[in-house]
Scaffold this active site. Structure first.
Site, short mmCIF file in Angstrom:
data_model
loop_
_atom_site.label_atom_id
_atom_site.label_comp_id
_atom_site.label_asym_id
_atom_site.label_seq_id
_atom_site.Cartn_x
_atom_site.Cartn_y
_atom_site.Cartn_z
N SER A 16 0.83 -1.21 0.00
CA SER A 16 0.00 0.00 0.00
C SER A 16 0.86 1.26 0.00
CB SER A 16 -0.91 0.03 1.23
OG SER A 16 -1.80 -1.04 1.23
N GLY A 87 -5.73 -3.03 -8.64
CA GLY A 87 -6.90 -2.26 -8.27
C GLY A 87 -6.53 -0.97 -7.56
N ARG A 115 -13.59 -5.57 -12.45
CA ARG A 115 -13.77 -5.05 -11.09
C ARG A 115 -14.54 -3.72 -11.08
NH1 ARG A 115 -7.99 -6.00 -8.27
NH2 ARG A 115 -9.06 -5.12 -6.48
N GLN A 161 -9.05 2.62 -0.55
CA GLN A 161 -8.75 2.98 -1.95
C GLN A 161 -9.65 4.12 -2.42
OE1 GLN A 161 -8.96 -0.51 -4.43
NE2 GLN A 161 -7.13 -1.43 -3.54
N ASP A 307 -6.35 -9.09 5.55
CA ASP A 307 -5.53 -10.28 5.36
C ASP A 307 -6.29 -11.56 5.71
OD1 ASP A 307 -3.32 -8.57 4.76
OD2 ASP A 307 -3.28 -8.11 6.90
#
Length: 307
Positions: A16, A87, A115, A161, A307
């Site tokens: 990230s 993404g 997506r 995001q 996760d």
């Protein structure tokens, strides 16, 4: 029936933060070096995309050197930007491209094209962005405009995001943009902005920022990725006689849901030597084989359980 897992592990850099360091580093003023960068396909796609937009980036193993030329330094790409399978890249970069004074197009591989992108297209469109997409899916045709309205973000889906995409737009928009999250998500973008001396007013569930401030380039040391560490944490908990240690892992409180839940299940996990590096908390994680019990997982912990 494997033998005990014993020893120290070096986990690769956080994915990230690797993405964000390239995008924000390219928009900063001055030169910086990003150390412990994750050289995965996804993060390399971010380097390619920013180079396509005119950024000056040199890579030497897992060190990346960036010459930042400022917030409005990007140039119109000569070809369609390819986000590959990432993404994170397509969502974050769309926020940047929507506020440029040029048109662009971004796409990805077959998997990425399936997506949903509506969750970023809709809020950007509400601020005046012009984005064309078939059924809210890539490829996205972006008609850049530098006169968007300040963003008023009220979270409808807990997504770092989506939030980061809108923050990256807000940097370029004059006036005050406001963000509210009912359930807080990863704040790597906000942390990195503060690392670059960009002023943000942060509260527990909300924050605001004034657009068009300068990002001052500073070196970034990326901690190890807890998402990659997750596999080894679980492996050593379930294999008899195991004891492993992983050093300088990013233990941002919005990323450690896995450890919180495992500890409730009786896991012997110890985080020590926590220190702040590049405005993120890093720590050493020691894990010993444990007899685990069942647990219920629900509610606000879910977004920190990526996760």
């Amino acid at each position: 029936k494997s033998k005990p897992l014993i020893g120290n592990l070096k986990i690769p850099g956080d994915k990230s933060i690797s993405h964000r360091s390239i995008i924000l580093g390219s928009l900063s003023n001055g030169e910086l070096t990003v150390s412990n960068f994750l050289t995965s396909d996804d993060c390399n796609a971010t380097i390619s995309a920013m180079r396509e937009l005119g950024a000056e980036i040199n890579v030497n193993d897992n060190q990346v050197h960036i010459k930042g030329k400022g917030l409005f330094s990007l140039k119109q790409p000569k070809k369609i930007i390819d986000a590959g399978n990432s993404g994170t890249l397509i969502r974050l970069l769309t926020g940047v491209l929507a506020v440029q004074d040029f048109d662009s197009m971004i796409t990805g591989d077959d998997s990425l094209k399936k997506r949903p992108m509506g969750r970023i297209i809709k809020p950007l469109t509400l601020c005046g962005a012009k984005i064309e997409a078939n059924e809210y899916k890539a490829p996205l045709s972006i008609h850049g405009t530098s006169s968007l309205n300040p963003i008023e973000y009220d979270q409808d889906v807990a997504s770092a995001q989506v939030k980061s995409c809108l923050i990256l737009s807000a940097l370029h928009i004059s006036g005050q943009s406001k963000f509210y999250e009912e359930i807080q998500t990863r704040d790597h973008t906000e942390n990195l902005l503060e690392h670059f001396s960009y002023e943000i007013n942060r509260d527990s569930n909300s924050f605001s920022l004034k657009g068009r401030q300068k990002l001052i380039a500073k070196d970034i040391l990326i901690g190890s990725d807890i998402s990659s560490a997750a596999f080894f944490i679980v492996a050593s908990l379930i294999v008899d006689g195991s004891c492993i240690e992983m050093r300088s892992v990013n233990v941002n409180k919005f990323r450690t849901g896995l450890i919180t839940v495992l500890k409730k299940m009786g896991a012997d996990i110890e985080i020590s030597d926590i220190k702040k590096v590049s405005n993120e908390f890093l720590g050493n994680i020691k894990v010993r084989h444990s007899k685990l019990k069942c647990a219920d997982i629900k509610g606000e912990i879910i977004p920190s359980l990526i996760d």
